[in-house]
Write a protein that holds these residues in place. Structure first.
Motif, PDB file in Angstrom:
ATOM      1  N   HIS A 249       0.805  -1.233   0.000  1.00  0.00           N
ATOM      2  CA  HIS A 249       0.000   0.000   0.000  1.00  0.00           C
ATOM      3  C   HIS A 249       0.833   1.275   0.000  1.00  0.00           C
ATOM      4  O   HIS A 249       0.326   2.344  -0.257  1.00  0.00           O
ATOM      5  CB  HIS A 249      -0.940  -0.015   1.193  1.00  0.00           C
ATOM      6  N   ARG A 250       2.142   1.141   0.311  1.00  0.00           N
ATOM      7  CA  ARG A 250       2.974   2.342   0.354  1.00  0.00           C
ATOM      8  C   ARG A 250       3.563   2.696  -1.010  1.00  0.00           C
ATOM      9  O   ARG A 250       4.418   3.569  -1.110  1.00  0.00           O
ATOM     10  CB  ARG A 250       4.088   2.165   1.398  1.00  0.00           C
ATOM     11  N   VAL A 251       3.105   2.017  -2.037  1.00  0.00           N
ATOM     12  CA  VAL A 251       3.601   2.321  -3.381  1.00  0.00           C
ATOM     13  C   VAL A 251       2.479   2.958  -4.206  1.00  0.00           C
ATOM     14  O   VAL A 251       1.403   2.369  -4.375  1.00  0.00           O
ATOM     15  CB  VAL A 251       4.085   1.042  -4.097  1.00  0.00           C
ATOM     16  N   ILE A 252       2.735   4.167  -4.691  1.00  0.00           N
ATOM     17  CA  ILE A 252       1.742   4.890  -5.483  1.00  0.00           C
ATOM     18  C   ILE A 252       2.418   5.424  -6.741  1.00  0.00           C
ATOM     19  O   ILE A 252       3.621   5.269  -6.902  1.00  0.00           O
ATOM     20  CB  ILE A 252       1.130   6.050  -4.676  1.00  0.00           C
ATOM     21  N   ASN A 253       1.650   6.032  -7.625  1.00  0.00           N
ATOM     22  CA  ASN A 253       2.281   6.487  -8.858  1.00  0.00           C
ATOM     23  C   ASN A 253       2.924   7.864  -8.698  1.00  0.00           C
ATOM     24  O   ASN A 253       2.801   8.499  -7.659  1.00  0.00           O
ATOM     25  CB  ASN A 253       1.307   6.444 -10.036  1.00  0.00           C
ATOM     26  N   LYS A 254       3.567   8.258  -9.746  1.00  0.00           N
ATOM     27  CA  LYS A 254       4.357   9.481  -9.680  1.00  0.00           C
ATOM     28  C   LYS A 254       3.522  10.739  -9.496  1.00  0.00           C
ATOM     29  O   LYS A 254       4.034  11.793  -9.153  1.00  0.00           O
ATOM     30  CB  LYS A 254       5.195   9.604 -10.960  1.00  0.00           C
ATOM     31  N   GLN A 255       2.229  10.605  -9.784  1.00  0.00           N
ATOM     32  CA  GLN A 255       1.329  11.747  -9.625  1.00  0.00           C
ATOM     33  C   GLN A 255       0.875  11.869  -8.164  1.00  0.00           C
ATOM     34  O   GLN A 255       0.130  12.765  -7.814  1.00  0.00           O
ATOM     35  CB  GLN A 255       0.098  11.571 -10.504  1.00  0.00           C
ATOM     36  N   GLY A 256       1.314  10.916  -7.367  1.00  0.00           N
ATOM     37  CA  GLY A 256       0.887  10.938  -5.972  1.00  0.00           C
ATOM     38  C   GLY A 256      -0.491  10.321  -5.808  1.00  0.00           C
ATOM     39  O   GLY A 256      -1.188  10.576  -4.831  1.00  0.00           O
ATOM     40  N   ARG A 257      -0.879   9.518  -6.771  1.00  0.00           N
ATOM     41  CA  ARG A 257      -2.209   8.927  -6.699  1.00  0.00           C
ATOM     42  C   ARG A 257      -2.160   7.409  -6.592  1.00  0.00           C
ATOM     43  O   ARG A 257      -1.227   6.764  -7.051  1.00  0.00           O
ATOM     44  CB  ARG A 257      -2.997   9.290  -7.950  1.00  0.00           C
ATOM     45  N   ILE A 258      -3.220   6.874  -6.012  1.00  0.00           N
ATOM     46  CA  ILE A 258      -3.349   5.430  -5.889  1.00  0.00           C
ATOM     47  C   ILE A 258      -3.720   4.893  -7.267  1.00  0.00           C
ATOM     48  O   ILE A 258      -4.627   5.415  -7.906  1.00  0.00           O
ATOM     49  CB  ILE A 258      -4.457   5.084  -4.876  1.00  0.00           C
ATOM     50  N   ALA A 259      -3.006   3.878  -7.690  1.00  0.00           N
ATOM     51  CA  ALA A 259      -3.240   3.351  -9.034  1.00  0.00           C
ATOM     52  C   ALA A 259      -4.407   2.372  -9.099  1.00  0.00           C
ATOM     53  O   ALA A 259      -5.001   2.189 -10.151  1.00  0.00           O
ATOM     54  CB  ALA A 259      -1.968   2.662  -9.546  1.00  0.00           C
ATOM     55  N   LEU A 260      -4.734   1.775  -7.990  1.00  0.00           N
ATOM     56  CA  LEU A 260      -5.813   0.784  -7.989  1.00  0.00           C
ATOM     57  C   LEU A 260      -7.170   1.453  -8.105  1.00  0.00           C
ATOM     58  O   LEU A 260      -7.310   2.651  -7.882  1.00  0.00           O
ATOM     59  CB  LEU A 260      -5.762  -0.028  -6.692  1.00  0.00           C
ATOM     60  N   LYS A 261      -8.164   0.643  -8.415  1.00  0.00           N
ATOM     61  CA  LYS A 261      -9.518   1.166  -8.542  1.00  0.00           C
ATOM     62  C   LYS A 261     -10.460   0.403  -7.629  1.00  0.00           C
ATOM     63  O   LYS A 261     -10.120  -0.650  -7.107  1.00  0.00           O
ATOM     64  CB  LYS A 261      -9.994   1.023  -9.991  1.00  0.00           C
ATOM     65  N   ASP A 262     -11.615   0.971  -7.474  1.00  0.00           N
ATOM     66  CA  ASP A 262     -12.685   0.334  -6.717  1.00  0.00           C
ATOM     67  C   ASP A 262     -12.244  -0.137  -5.330  1.00  0.00           C
ATOM     68  O   ASP A 262     -11.723   0.621  -4.548  1.00  0.00           O
ATOM     69  CB  ASP A 262     -13.265  -0.833  -7.527  1.00  0.00           C
ATOM     70  N   GLN A 263     -12.429  -1.451  -5.086  1.00  0.00           N
ATOM     71  CA  GLN A 263     -12.125  -1.974  -3.758  1.00  0.00           C
ATOM     72  C   GLN A 263     -10.645  -1.834  -3.414  1.00  0.00           C
ATOM     73  O   GLN A 263     -10.286  -1.549  -2.275  1.00  0.00           O
ATOM     74  CB  GLN A 263     -12.510  -3.447  -3.686  1.00  0.00           C
ATOM     75  N   GLY A 264      -9.819  -2.070  -4.412  1.00  0.00           N
ATOM     76  CA  GLY A 264      -8.379  -1.963  -4.191  1.00  0.00           C
ATOM     77  C   GLY A 264      -8.027  -0.556  -3.743  1.00  0.00           C
ATOM     78  O   GLY A 264      -7.233  -0.353  -2.824  1.00  0.00           O
ATOM     79  N   TYR A 265      -8.628   0.410  -4.397  1.00  0.00           N
ATOM     80  CA  TYR A 265      -8.401   1.803  -4.052  1.00  0.00           C
ATOM     81  C   TYR A 265      -8.808   2.062  -2.604  1.00  0.00           C
ATOM     82  O   TYR A 265      -8.067   2.666  -1.830  1.00  0.00           O
ATOM     83  CB  TYR A 265      -9.215   2.711  -4.984  1.00  0.00           C
TER      84      TYR A 265
END
Length: 107
Positions: free
Chosen positions: A57-73
């Motif tokens: 969970h401590r890994v996100i994209n370069k935009q500072g956003r969570i890459a997963l969607k829905d439940q994962g998000y």
DNA sequence: GCCATGGCTAGTA
DNA sequence: GCCATGGCTAGTA
């Protein structure tokens, strides 16, 4: 003497991300030796975070956003907030504040 | 070998 | 477009 594979280095790096901090796919790839292998980091996370017990969970994209969607998000967001990381209304994490800086931490 | 995978990303139109 | 894996296939021995 056997060198570690790219994947092993990625796993080691992810393990070092401290609670309350985040790292980016590209940043991890770069530290592991290949700045262009960001997608590979995503693949590692997807395939071995469960069995290796990684702080995925401590890994996100370069935009500072969570890459997963829905439940994962939702799961990731909850885990980050539980560590005191603030996400704004759009789900953005302030990298200026939360991006893990391994240099300072390891010296 | 070849091909799909994958929670990406730099750099255009 | 990038690229390190794993799985599966063809084609030899």
């Amino acid at each position: 003497m056997q060198q570690k594979t790219f994947t092993e280095r990625v796993i080691d790096i992810i393990r070092e991300i401290p609670p309350g901090k985040v790292a980016t796919y590209g940043g991890i790839a770069e530290r592991a030796g290949n700045p262009r292998a960001a997608r590979q980091v995503a693949r590692v996370l997807h395939s071995s975070s469960r069995k290796r017990g990684l702080p995925w969970h401590r890994v996100i994209n370069k935009q500072g956003r969570i890459a997963l969607k829905d439940q994962g998000y939702e799961r990731q967001k909850a885990l980050l907030e539980a560590e005191g990381i603030y996400l704004d209304l759009k789900g953005n994490v302030d990298l200026e504040e939360y991006l893990w800086n391994p240099i300072g931490g390891l010296i």
